[in-house]
Design an enzyme around this catalytic site. Structure first.
Site, PDB file in Angstrom:
ATOM      1  N   GLN A 129      17.992  -8.154  29.532  1.00 46.83           N
ATOM      2  CA  GLN A 129      17.642  -7.097  28.575  1.00 46.83           C
ATOM      3  C   GLN A 129      16.755  -6.053  29.233  1.00 46.83           C
ATOM      4  OE1 GLN A 129      15.032  -8.481  25.470  1.00 46.83           O
ATOM      5  NE2 GLN A 129      15.700  -6.903  24.038  1.00 46.83           N
ATOM      6  N   GLY A 130      17.204  -4.798  29.250  1.00 44.58           N
ATOM      7  CA  GLY A 130      16.392  -3.717  29.809  1.00 44.58           C
ATOM      8  C   GLY A 130      15.939  -2.780  28.719  1.00 44.58           C
ATOM      9  N   SER A 132      12.134  -2.516  27.584  1.00 43.48           N
ATOM     10  CA  SER A 132      10.765  -1.993  27.700  1.00 43.48           C
ATOM     11  C   SER A 132      10.571  -1.207  28.984  1.00 43.48           C
ATOM     12  CB  SER A 132       9.768  -3.137  27.705  1.00 43.48           C
ATOM     13  OG  SER A 132      10.073  -4.037  26.688  1.00 43.48           O
ATOM     14  N   GLU A 241      17.400 -10.850  18.159  1.00 41.33           N
ATOM     15  CA  GLU A 241      16.379 -11.407  19.052  1.00 41.33           C
ATOM     16  C   GLU A 241      15.312 -12.148  18.263  1.00 41.33           C
ATOM     17  OE1 GLU A 241      14.459  -8.576  21.651  1.00 41.33           O
ATOM     18  OE2 GLU A 241      13.158 -10.100  22.520  1.00 41.33           O
TER      19      GLU A 241
HETATM   20  C1  LIG Z   1       6.928 -12.843  29.348  1.00 42.60           C
HETATM   21  C2  LIG Z   1       7.503 -11.517  28.933  1.00 42.60           C
HETATM   22  C3  LIG Z   1       8.889 -11.334  28.955  1.00 42.60           C
HETATM   23  C4  LIG Z   1       9.444 -10.088  28.618  1.00 42.60           C
HETATM   24  N1  LIG Z   1      10.800  -9.943  28.693  1.00 42.60           N
HETATM   25  C5  LIG Z   1      11.361  -8.720  28.443  1.00 42.60           C
HETATM   26  C6  LIG Z   1      12.771  -8.522  28.603  1.00 42.60           C
HETATM   27  O1  LIG Z   1      13.531  -9.449  28.927  1.00 42.60           O
HETATM   28  N2  LIG Z   1      13.280  -7.278  28.380  1.00 42.60           N
HETATM   29  C7  LIG Z   1      12.480  -6.232  27.976  1.00 42.60           C
HETATM   30  O2  LIG Z   1      13.002  -5.139  27.767  1.00 42.60           O
HETATM   31  N3  LIG Z   1      11.135  -6.397  27.808  1.00 42.60           N
HETATM   32  C8  LIG Z   1      10.559  -7.611  28.042  1.00 42.60           C
HETATM   33  N4  LIG Z   1       9.190  -7.790  27.886  1.00 42.60           N
HETATM   34  C9  LIG Z   1       8.350  -6.625  27.524  1.00 42.60           C
HETATM   35  C10 LIG Z   1       7.811  -6.684  26.085  1.00 42.60           C
HETATM   36  O3  LIG Z   1       8.818  -6.364  25.149  1.00 42.60           O
HETATM   37  C11 LIG Z   1       6.606  -5.704  25.993  1.00 42.60           C
HETATM   38  O4  LIG Z   1       5.597  -6.212  26.846  1.00 42.60           O
HETATM   39  C12 LIG Z   1       6.074  -5.587  24.584  1.00 42.60           C
HETATM   40  O5  LIG Z   1       6.977  -4.934  23.718  1.00 42.60           O
HETATM   41  C13 LIG Z   1       4.714  -4.821  24.523  1.00 42.60           C
HETATM   42  O6  LIG Z   1       4.787  -3.606  25.186  1.00 42.60           O
HETATM   43  P1  LIG Z   1       3.735  -3.214  26.320  1.00 42.60           P
HETATM   44  O7  LIG Z   1       3.595  -4.373  27.245  1.00 42.60           O
HETATM   45  O8  LIG Z   1       4.179  -1.895  26.880  1.00 42.60           O
HETATM   46  O9  LIG Z   1       2.337  -3.015  25.569  1.00 42.60           O
HETATM   47  P2  LIG Z   1       1.836  -1.705  24.809  1.00 42.60           P
HETATM   48  O10 LIG Z   1       2.935  -1.230  23.904  1.00 42.60           O
HETATM   49  O11 LIG Z   1       1.280  -0.752  25.786  1.00 42.60           O
HETATM   50  O12 LIG Z   1       0.676  -2.304  23.896  1.00 42.60           O
HETATM   51  C14 LIG Z   1      -0.665  -2.521  24.361  1.00 42.60           C
HETATM   52  C15 LIG Z   1      -1.506  -3.020  23.190  1.00 42.60           C
HETATM   53  O13 LIG Z   1      -1.582  -2.000  22.162  1.00 42.60           O
HETATM   54  C16 LIG Z   1      -1.160  -2.523  20.901  1.00 42.60           C
HETATM   55  N5  LIG Z   1      -0.429  -1.481  20.152  1.00 42.60           N
HETATM   56  C17 LIG Z   1       0.530  -0.649  20.648  1.00 42.60           C
HETATM   57  N6  LIG Z   1       0.995   0.162  19.654  1.00 42.60           N
HETATM   58  C18 LIG Z   1       0.326  -0.190  18.518  1.00 42.60           C
HETATM   59  C19 LIG Z   1       0.379   0.260  17.164  1.00 42.60           C
HETATM   60  N7  LIG Z   1       1.214   1.218  16.781  1.00 42.60           N
HETATM   61  N8  LIG Z   1      -0.446  -0.327  16.267  1.00 42.60           N
HETATM   62  C20 LIG Z   1      -1.308  -1.333  16.647  1.00 42.60           C
HETATM   63  N9  LIG Z   1      -1.405  -1.788  17.916  1.00 42.60           N
HETATM   64  C21 LIG Z   1      -0.592  -1.244  18.839  1.00 42.60           C
HETATM   65  C22 LIG Z   1      -0.214  -3.673  21.273  1.00 42.60           C
HETATM   66  O14 LIG Z   1      -0.122  -4.600  20.213  1.00 42.60           O
HETATM   67  C23 LIG Z   1      -0.911  -4.260  22.503  1.00 42.60           C
HETATM   68  O15 LIG Z   1      -1.967  -5.114  22.114  1.00 42.60           O
HETATM   69  C24 LIG Z   1       8.600  -9.017  28.210  1.00 42.60           C
HETATM   70  C25 LIG Z   1       7.208  -9.207  28.154  1.00 42.60           C
HETATM   71  C26 LIG Z   1       6.651 -10.431  28.524  1.00 42.60           C
HETATM   72  C27 LIG Z   1       5.161 -10.582  28.479  1.00 42.60           C
END
Ligand SMILES: Cc1cc2nc3c(=O)[nH]c(=O)nc-3n(C[C@H](O)[C@H](O)[C@H](O)COP(=O)(O)OP(=O)(O)OC[C@H]3O[C@@H](n4cnc5c(N)ncnc54)[C@H](O)[C@@H]3O)c2cc1C
Length: 410
Positions: A129-130, A132, A241
């Site tokens: 899955q691509g 994020s 998902e």
């Molecule tokens: C082990 C693991 C596996 C993963 N696998 C995949 C995968 O296979 N494919 C893929 O596409 N992605 C994958 N991901 C990515 C995952 O979907 C993202 O990490 C997740 O959606 C959070 O985005 P971010 O890390 O950019 O954090 P950010 O969006 O930058 O968030 C940072 C902090 O701000 C808070 N925040 C952000 N916006 C708001 C809001 N509007 N209101 C309140 N709080 C907010 C968040 O809750 C968090 O605490 C994976 C992540 C992990 C850790």
């Protein structure tokens, strides 16, 4: 909520139990009882057994290689497999069958269904899955990975290590508001324009990766839904998902809690009043998870689809799991600092059924549980969904009107 299954459920349950008894080795204790390499080899072989006996992609229509099982039968199957401690497919099938396969069935053209679905089932195509990006995790609609049509191909200008295909959300029109210029593309990974770099996780394992696109290409007809209409497709996929855990989580977390109680006994902690109180709290939460699961299943069996309510379950299990694994580390005390034995085979959720009650198992799951409140949507984002879409509270104020190219500069 209806806590009983209709009588026909038992007939199907017996059929699944007979299949498991026939195909699992004698004295089977669950896949967690195997070493990592043995478990990987077993999973590969087991996937072939499932494929040959029609136990893969059971919800898909028969014309695409599925079994068209009723929702009730799907639930019974998931329960029995989880109780027996066997996987429902290979490591990439969550992405291939559950996510992109279901989404192709809903949104794909007949040609796309005929081409991709059999290859997912046979295991020839393994998906990841691509979604994020660094500036588009929680705010997925802000994604910037750019794709353009160049003749007959899309080109990029801007559990991947096991996959040979990736489904990607791309910015195909930056001049329109952010949710409107996105395309959902299917891309072969075996090409020079795609680089997969493993990310080392807190547990020391590398189960997920960064994927870089540099002049990568995919055929024009590998877009699902309309070009620039990918947001609706992306949301369909997220429903798959986040939705399926209602049947299996209560069983997995009950098994894990039984191991935790055994751990407390082994370490002479069952007379400690604080530990007893925390175990009782864990028991209450697992029971609540069971009732939440029943509520979701009742709606599902009555024809509902996993919707925003799936967010309640996601918040609940992921936050519970951080508490229960912290309790395990407190029970282990100093033993938790020098973990021994078999670490968990996967970074996701509980250790596998049948896993020995080793300190390395708990220390690994404790570290992995930190990611549970991040992947598949963070707890904060799930609470926003619950607030806005389940409880009907006012929406978050937004500062991202106008075209994506303008709003992304703000
Ligand atoms: C082990 C693991 C596996 C993963 N696998 C995949 C995968 O296979 N494919 C893929 O596409 N992605 C994958 N991901 C990515 C995952 O979907 C993202 O990490 C997740 O959606 C959070 O985005 P971010 O890390 O950019 O954090 P950010 O969006 O930058 O968030 C940072 C902090 O701000 C808070 N925040 C952000 N916006 C708001 C809001 N509007 N209101 C309140 N709080 C907010 C968040 O809750 C968090 O605490 C994976 C992540 C992990 C850790």
């Amino acid at each position: 909520m209806d806590v009983r299954y209709p009588p026909e459920a038992e007939t199907y349950r017996e059929k699944v139990q007979a299949f498991l008894a026939e195909h699992l080795p004698a004295n089977w204790q669950g896949i967690g009882a195997l070493g990592h390499e043995e478990a990987a080899a077993f999973t590969e072989e087991w996937r072939t057994t499932l494929y040959e006996n029609g136990y893969l992609a059971v919800s898909w229509p028969k014309e695409y290689g599925g079994q068209a099982l009723s929702p009730l039968e799907q639930v019974i199957l998931a329960e029995e497999f989880t109780k027996a401690g066997v996987p429902q497919g290979g490591p990439n099938d969550v992405f291939g069958i559950q996510m992109v396969g279901n989404t192709i069935i809903q949104w794909g053209t007949e040609e796309q269904k005929q081409h991709f679905l059999p290859r997912i089932l046979s295991g020839e195509d393994r998906w990841c899955q691509g979604y994020s990006e660094p500036n588009a995790g929680s705010d997925l609609g802000n994604l910037g990975c750019k794709a353009e049509l160049d003749g007959d191909e899309w080109v990029w200008t801007s559990a991947g290590h096991l996959a040979n295909w990736i489904f990607v959300l791309t910015r195909s029109d930056p001049s329109v508001p952010k949710h409107k210029g996105i395309s959902f593309l299917l891309v072969p990974m075996d090409q020079p324009g795609i680089e997969v770099r493993p990310i080392k996780m807190i547990s020391g394992e590398s189960e997920f990766n960064e994927v870089f696109f540099t002049d990568a290409r995919t055929p024009k007809d590998h877009v699902i839904g309309e070009p620039n209409g990918g947001w609706a497709v992306a949301m369909t996929l997220l429903g798959y998902e986040r939705g399926e855990a209602a049947a299996t989580n209560p069983i997995r977390y009950r098994n894990e809690l039984d191991r935790l109680i055994a751990l407390a006994r082994d370490h002479g902690k069952t007379d400690d009043q604080v530990i007893r109180q925390r175990l009782a709290d864990a028991h209450i939460k697992v029971e609540i998870m069971r009732y939440l699961g029943m509520r979701a299943l009742t709606a599902y069996l009555q024809g509902g689809h996993p919707g925003p309510e799936a967010s309640i379950s996601k918040v609940y299990w992921s936050e519970y799991h951080q508490q229960s694994t912290e309790l395990a580390m407190d029970i282990l005390g100093l033993h938790g600092l020098v973990p021994t034995g078999r670490p968990p085979a996967s970074a996701f959720q509980t250790d596998d059924p049948g896993a020995p009650n080793d300190s390395a198992s708990w220390a690994g799951v404790f570290l992995n549980a930190r990611a549970g409140t991040i992947y598949a949507g963070t707890s904060q984002i799930q609470r926003n969904i619950i607030g806005e879409m389940v409880l009907g509270l006012p929406k978050e104020p937004r500062a991202d009107g106008g075209s994506w190219s303008e709003s992304s500069k703000r």
